[in-house]
Scaffold this motif. Structure first.
Motif, short mmCIF file in Angstrom:
data_model
loop_
_atom_site.label_atom_id
_atom_site.label_comp_id
_atom_site.label_asym_id
_atom_site.label_seq_id
_atom_site.Cartn_x
_atom_site.Cartn_y
_atom_site.Cartn_z
N GLU A 346 -6.14 5.08 2.38
CA GLU A 346 -5.26 5.36 3.51
C GLU A 346 -4.43 4.13 3.87
N LYS A 347 -5.12 2.99 3.91
CA LYS A 347 -4.42 1.75 4.25
C LYS A 347 -3.35 1.41 3.22
N GLU A 348 -3.67 1.67 1.94
CA GLU A 348 -2.73 1.35 0.86
C GLU A 348 -1.75 2.49 0.58
N ARG A 349 -1.92 3.60 1.29
CA ARG A 349 -1.08 4.79 1.10
C ARG A 349 -1.10 5.26 -0.36
N ASP A 350 -2.30 5.22 -0.93
CA ASP A 350 -2.48 5.51 -2.35
C ASP A 350 -3.03 6.93 -2.53
N VAL A 351 -2.14 7.89 -2.61
CA VAL A 351 -2.55 9.29 -2.76
C VAL A 351 -3.21 9.54 -4.10
N ASP A 352 -2.65 8.96 -5.17
CA ASP A 352 -3.22 9.18 -6.51
C ASP A 352 -4.65 8.66 -6.60
N GLY A 353 -4.89 7.48 -6.04
CA GLY A 353 -6.24 6.93 -6.04
C GLY A 353 -7.21 7.79 -5.25
N ALA A 354 -6.75 8.30 -4.10
CA ALA A 354 -7.60 9.15 -3.27
C ALA A 354 -7.93 10.45 -3.98
N GLU A 355 -6.94 11.02 -4.66
CA GLU A 355 -7.17 12.27 -5.39
C GLU A 355 -8.15 12.06 -6.54
N GLU A 356 -8.02 10.93 -7.22
CA GLU A 356 -8.97 10.62 -8.31
C GLU A 356 -10.38 10.48 -7.77
N PHE A 357 -10.51 9.80 -6.64
CA PHE A 357 -11.82 9.63 -6.03
C PHE A 357 -12.40 10.97 -5.61
N CYS A 358 -11.59 11.84 -5.02
CA CYS A 358 -12.09 13.16 -4.60
C CYS A 358 -12.47 14.02 -5.79
N ARG A 359 -11.77 13.84 -6.90
CA ARG A 359 -12.16 14.55 -8.13
C ARG A 359 -13.57 14.17 -8.54
N LEU A 360 -13.91 12.88 -8.41
CA LEU A 360 -15.26 12.42 -8.73
C LEU A 360 -16.28 12.97 -7.74
N LEU A 361 -15.89 13.00 -6.46
CA LEU A 361 -16.79 13.57 -5.45
C LEU A 361 -17.11 15.03 -5.75
N LYS A 362 -16.11 15.76 -6.20
CA LYS A 362 -16.30 17.18 -6.48
C LYS A 362 -17.30 17.38 -7.62
N LYS A 363 -17.33 16.46 -8.57
CA LYS A 363 -18.25 16.57 -9.70
C LYS A 363 -19.70 16.48 -9.26
N VAL A 364 -19.96 15.78 -8.14
CA VAL A 364 -21.34 15.66 -7.65
C VAL A 364 -21.54 16.45 -6.36
N TYR A 372 -12.43 15.68 2.90
CA TYR A 372 -11.11 16.30 2.96
C TYR A 372 -10.31 15.77 4.15
N HIS A 373 -10.98 15.57 5.26
CA HIS A 373 -10.30 15.03 6.44
C HIS A 373 -9.70 13.66 6.12
N LEU A 374 -10.47 12.83 5.45
CA LEU A 374 -9.98 11.50 5.09
C LEU A 374 -8.87 11.58 4.04
N LEU A 375 -9.01 12.52 3.10
CA LEU A 375 -7.96 12.70 2.09
C LEU A 375 -6.64 13.09 2.75
N LEU A 376 -6.71 14.00 3.70
CA LEU A 376 -5.49 14.43 4.40
C LEU A 376 -4.84 13.26 5.14
N ARG A 377 -5.67 12.38 5.69
CA ARG A 377 -5.12 11.20 6.37
C ARG A 377 -4.36 10.31 5.40
N VAL A 378 -4.83 10.24 4.15
CA VAL A 378 -4.12 9.45 3.14
C VAL A 378 -2.73 10.03 2.91
N TYR A 379 -2.67 11.37 2.79
CA TYR A 379 -1.37 12.02 2.60
C TYR A 379 -0.43 11.73 3.76
N VAL A 380 -0.96 11.81 4.98
CA VAL A 380 -0.13 11.55 6.16
C VAL A 380 0.37 10.11 6.16
N ALA A 381 -0.54 9.17 5.85
CA ALA A 381 -0.15 7.75 5.83
C ALA A 381 0.93 7.49 4.78
#
Length: 414
Positions: A346-364, A372-381
């Motif tokens: 969110e601080k770095e406004r890195d949507v691609d990095g956040a999406e990659e991280f969430c992809r890993l979260l989904k695997k486990v 998801y709430h935090l991911l959405l904040r990244v998009y807004v930032a």
């Protein structure tokens, strides 16, 4: 053991009531509490005695099945099966695990009224009950009662328990006086007592006493096992005695017959706290050379370090390594770690990095509403939209919240 008892039953071999009780306990551990309940319910009436009832009660209490445990305990009382220290200890422990120390105290009082003898475990948990209520005077009253009772009720575990209570209360001088009593009560070759002494002296920040106890241990035992070295390394790490840590780690590594990654992780953690990444990596390589391998804890240590120093690509690499090793939910990233990653994105406004991280979260199976709430904040930032976000949230069966709905209005307006 479960298979052995089942084999005996199939062949009509008579089992004792204690065998039935053991089987109930094992079934709950191996096949689950429902299997243990079913087994108990199908026992013949003579086999439903104080032993089997007590075994099922123990299962309920360990599983924090409060309603079932209390109902069964009441039934046992009606059958005159409940009046033992073991059964009361189970219910008392349940109330402590549920954060209800006042109920534990009332149950001990009930034991006294019914002339049920209190054992060492009962007294120890009674002290913990008063400690949970911040009643140190109550703890000390229990100690006087134990000492008055005398005999085997007052052993070294009583004083180690007392020392731990004093440590938690910040009363370090009292804690060390209690530890001296541990040494008086313990037997010369009581391994567990040595472990408690080392750990509790670390909690009082007394390095000199840790090393004295270590020397005493070495005099009593010709060999030192992995667990004792682990206790020692953890104590030295807690006090940040880096030189001592390296010395005893190298001593362990030179003499161990089975390489234990838990000890290596203590050293890895110490190196990473000092930003000594290459040295930490060498520890891991040494473990691999000895036939061991980095475990989830090792990967977490490197993950957190690289996240802290903002080398996010490396942090994600270790996260991916952890996810690739997971079998049947044996590891899940802690909520704090998930938040740290996504707050960085969110601080770095890195949507691609956040999406990659969430992809890993989904695997486990960790892609939940918080993530998801935090991911959405990244998009807004980042000022980016995602028209598919509504559909993704529905597909992942995420529970909607007002915060998520508000963020969705910005990210994918209709």
């Amino acid at each position: 053991m479960v298979q052995l008892i089942e084999w005996m039953e199939k062949r009509g071999i008579n089992l004792s009531h204690s065998d039935y009780a053991v089987h109930i306990d094992l079934l709950s551990k191996v096949k689950g509490i429902a299997s243990a309940e079913n087994y108990f319910n199908n026992l013949l009436p003579p086999a439903k005695n104080h032993l089997t009832y007590g075994a099922l009660l123990n299962c309920y209490c360990k599983s924090k099945m409060t309603e079932e445990a209390l109902a069964l305990f009441e039934k046992m009382s009606e059958l005159n099966f409940a009046s033992t220290s073991l059964n009361y200890n189970n219910i008392i422990s349940l109330h402590m695990r549920l954060g209800k120390p006042e109920k534990a105290i009332l149950l001990v009082q009930e034991m006294k009224e019914k002339n049920i003898q209190l054992d060492t475990f009962t007294y120890n948990i009674l002290m913990q009950s008063y400690a949970s209520l911040k009643d140190i005077e109550g703890v000390q009253r229990v100690l006087v009662e134990i000492e008055t009772e005398g005999g085997d009720k007052c052993d070294w575990s009583t004083y180690s328990n007392l020392a731990n209570i004093y440590v938690e209360a910040g009363l370090f001088e009292k804690a060390e006086l209690a530890l001296k009593e541990v040494e008086k009560k313990m037997k010369p070759r009581d391994l567990m007592a040595y472990h408690f002494l080392i750990s509790l002296y670390a909690a009082t920040s007394n390095l000199a006493e840790i090393k004295r106890v270590w020397c005493s241990f070495k005099s009593a035992f010709s060999k030192t096992n992995n667990m004792t070295y682990l206790v020692m390394l953890q104590a030295l790490s807690r006090l940040d005695d880096f030189d001592g840590l390296k010395k005893y780690f190298e001593e362990w590594e030179a003499g161990c017959s089975i390489y234990d990654m838990r000890l290596a992780n203590v050293m890895v953690s110490a190196y990473l706290r000092r930003d000594m990444v290459k040295e930490a990596e060498l520890i891991c390589q040494g473990a691999i050379d000895r036939g061991s391998a980095p475990n989830f804890r090792t990967l977490e240590l490197f993950m957190d370090f690289f996240l802290k120093v903002r080398q996010i690509d490396l942090a994600l690499r270790y996260m991916e390594a952890a996810v690739s090793k997971v079998k049947e939910n044996e590891w899940l990233p802690r909520r704090e770690r998930v938040s740290n990653f996504l707050e960085y994105f969110e601080k770095e406004r890195d949507v691609d990095g956040a999406e990659e991280f969430c992809r890993l979260l989904k695997k486990v199976n960790c892609l939940d509403s918080v993530a998801y709430h935090l991911l959405l904040r990244v998009y807004v930032a980042a000022g980016k939209s995602e028209p598919e976000m509504h559909r993704r949230i529905e597909a992942d069966e995420i529970k909607m919240s007002s915060e998520i709905e508000h963020l969705l209005e910005t990210i994918c307006p209709e």
